[in-house]
Enzyme design. Structure first.
Site, PDB file in Angstrom:
ATOM      1  N   ASN A   1      -1.880   7.055  -2.471  1.00  0.00           N
ATOM      2  CA  ASN A   1      -3.089   6.809  -1.677  1.00  0.00           C
ATOM      3  C   ASN A   1      -3.869   5.620  -2.228  1.00  0.00           C
ATOM      4  O   ASN A   1      -5.095   5.662  -2.377  1.00  0.00           O
ATOM      5  CB  ASN A   1      -3.980   8.056  -1.645  1.00  0.00           C
ATOM      6  CG  ASN A   1      -5.084   7.944  -0.602  1.00  0.00           C
ATOM      7  OD1 ASN A   1      -4.901   7.341   0.444  1.00  0.00           O
ATOM      8  ND2 ASN A   1      -6.237   8.522  -0.895  1.00  0.00           N
ATOM      9  N   ASN A   2      -3.157   4.541  -2.515  1.00  0.00           N
ATOM     10  CA  ASN A   2      -3.797   3.368  -3.098  1.00  0.00           C
ATOM     11  C   ASN A   2      -2.868   2.175  -2.930  1.00  0.00           C
ATOM     12  O   ASN A   2      -1.655   2.342  -2.715  1.00  0.00           O
ATOM     13  CB  ASN A   2      -4.084   3.595  -4.586  1.00  0.00           C
ATOM     14  CG  ASN A   2      -5.117   2.636  -5.135  1.00  0.00           C
ATOM     15  OD1 ASN A   2      -5.635   1.777  -4.411  1.00  0.00           O
ATOM     16  ND2 ASN A   2      -5.418   2.758  -6.416  1.00  0.00           N
TER      17      ASN A   2
ATOM     18  N   HIS B   1       0.874  -1.176   0.000  1.00  0.00           N
ATOM     19  CA  HIS B   1       0.000   0.000   0.000  1.00  0.00           C
ATOM     20  C   HIS B   1       0.909   1.224   0.000  1.00  0.00           C
ATOM     21  O   HIS B   1       1.700   1.435   0.914  1.00  0.00           O
ATOM     22  CB  HIS B   1      -0.909   0.021   1.226  1.00  0.00           C
ATOM     23  CG  HIS B   1      -1.847   1.193   1.232  1.00  0.00           C
ATOM     24  ND1 HIS B   1      -3.129   1.125   0.718  1.00  0.00           N
ATOM     25  CD2 HIS B   1      -1.690   2.469   1.666  1.00  0.00           C
ATOM     26  CE1 HIS B   1      -3.720   2.303   0.838  1.00  0.00           C
ATOM     27  NE2 HIS B   1      -2.860   3.134   1.415  1.00  0.00           N
ATOM     28  N   CYS B   2       0.767   2.032  -1.038  1.00  0.00           N
ATOM     29  CA  CYS B   2       1.647   3.188  -1.201  1.00  0.00           C
ATOM     30  C   CYS B   2       0.910   4.461  -0.784  1.00  0.00           C
ATOM     31  O   CYS B   2      -0.072   4.847  -1.439  1.00  0.00           O
ATOM     32  CB  CYS B   2       2.098   3.307  -2.658  1.00  0.00           C
ATOM     33  SG  CYS B   2       3.207   4.714  -2.951  1.00  0.00           S
ATOM     34  N   PRO B   3       1.355   5.136   0.285  1.00  0.00           N
ATOM     35  CA  PRO B   3       0.679   6.381   0.685  1.00  0.00           C
ATOM     36  C   PRO B   3       0.874   7.511  -0.306  1.00  0.00           C
ATOM     37  O   PRO B   3       0.065   8.443  -0.352  1.00  0.00           O
ATOM     38  CB  PRO B   3       1.332   6.702   2.035  1.00  0.00           C
ATOM     39  CG  PRO B   3       2.672   6.045   1.978  1.00  0.00           C
ATOM     40  CD  PRO B   3       2.475   4.800   1.172  1.00  0.00           C
TER      41      PRO B   3
END
EC number: 2.3.1.225
Length: 263
Positions: free
Chosen positions: A124-125, A119-121
């Site tokens: 945001n996905n 999950h890559c901040p």
């Protein structure tokens, strides 16, 4: 199949993505204003370099937006499992739903994602089967845009001839040194971070030992696949030129194991 929009409600992710957009806007407007257009008007650089800069910037923005809103591969609540593939599915102990192996449950999004990488901040996905190719494009164009901006920032002070026409009434001209220092700091920080991330992504794809089909099924008996085949499955096409185009729609691709050399 229509385009599935995925929107994650996460204030932390919004802040991270907002920071990325700020850096993009900073470079998109100030680098041409301070460096490219003045040197073009005085004949120091050709106009094609400005077009290339805006082209890379737009490809970077499209990849960012699409990677952040594209469904990464969220599994439905009641998936239809082919009878011959039931052994390749397992029960998630967090959402109590069946999922293919190599799927993972994202605690931030609250659901399982096919072939979830992380999950890559910053987008945001989640990065999963359906948007991994966009995330790779985002890393590539961000690195390319950062190198391009840093190169022109360096040439502005140490290579190009001094500008003869300077309007000191403009804010960006009066505070040029501070603006360029901030741009250089953000550029170097971004370049170091994105280079490490991009490298780990590429190595992770190239060195994968298990086959990836469009049904996200294990093929345990096969040896490691050629890197061309692996990337073709990630990007959804055998045409290498399309690996760099973020405007298209990805289709799951089942590539024959003996990958054609001319692709």
């Amino acid at each position: 199949m229509g385009l599935r929009i995925h929107f994650v409600v996460d204030p932390h992710g919004w802040c991270c993505m907002g920071l990325i957009v700020f850096v993009w806007l900073y470079n998109f407007f100030l680098i041409p204003k301070i460096v490219l257009f003045p040197h073009y008007e005085e004949g120091h650089i050709p106009g094609i370099l400005i077009i290339i800069f805006y082209g890379i910037a737009m490809f970077c923005l499209v990849a960012l937006v699409r990677a952040s809103i594209t469904d990464p591969g969220r599994l439905p609540e009641n998936p239809k499992i082919p009878h011959g593939e039931r052994e390749f599915w397992e029960l998630c102990n967090k959402c109590n739903l069946m999922r293919p192996k190599r799927s993972h449950h994202c605690s931030r999004c609250g659901h399982c994602v096919r072939r979830m990488d992380h999950h890559c901040p910053w987008i945001n996905n989640c990065v999963g089967e359906d948007n991994h190719w966009l995330f790779l494009q985002l890393c590539f164009y961000t690195e390319l845009l950062t190198c391009y901006a840093l190169m022109f920032s360096f040439c502005h002070y140490y290579y190009f001839l001094p500008l003869k026409k300077r309007n000191l009434d403009l804010f960006v001209v009066r505070h040029e040194l501070a603006i360029m220092r901030l741009a250089a700091f953000m550029g170097i920080t971004m370049l170091v971070g994105i280079t490490g991330l991009f490298y780990t992504q590429l190595i992770g794809i190239i060195t994968v030992k298990l086959s990836f089909t469009n049904n996200a099924v294990f093929c345990r008996s096969r040896p490691r696949k050629p890197w061309q085949q692996t990337f073709s499955e990630v990007f959804g096409t055998r045409w290498k030129i399309l690996w760099f185009i973020p405007f298209r729609r990805r289709q799951p691709l089942r590539v024959p194991y003996h990958f054609a050399n001319h692709v």
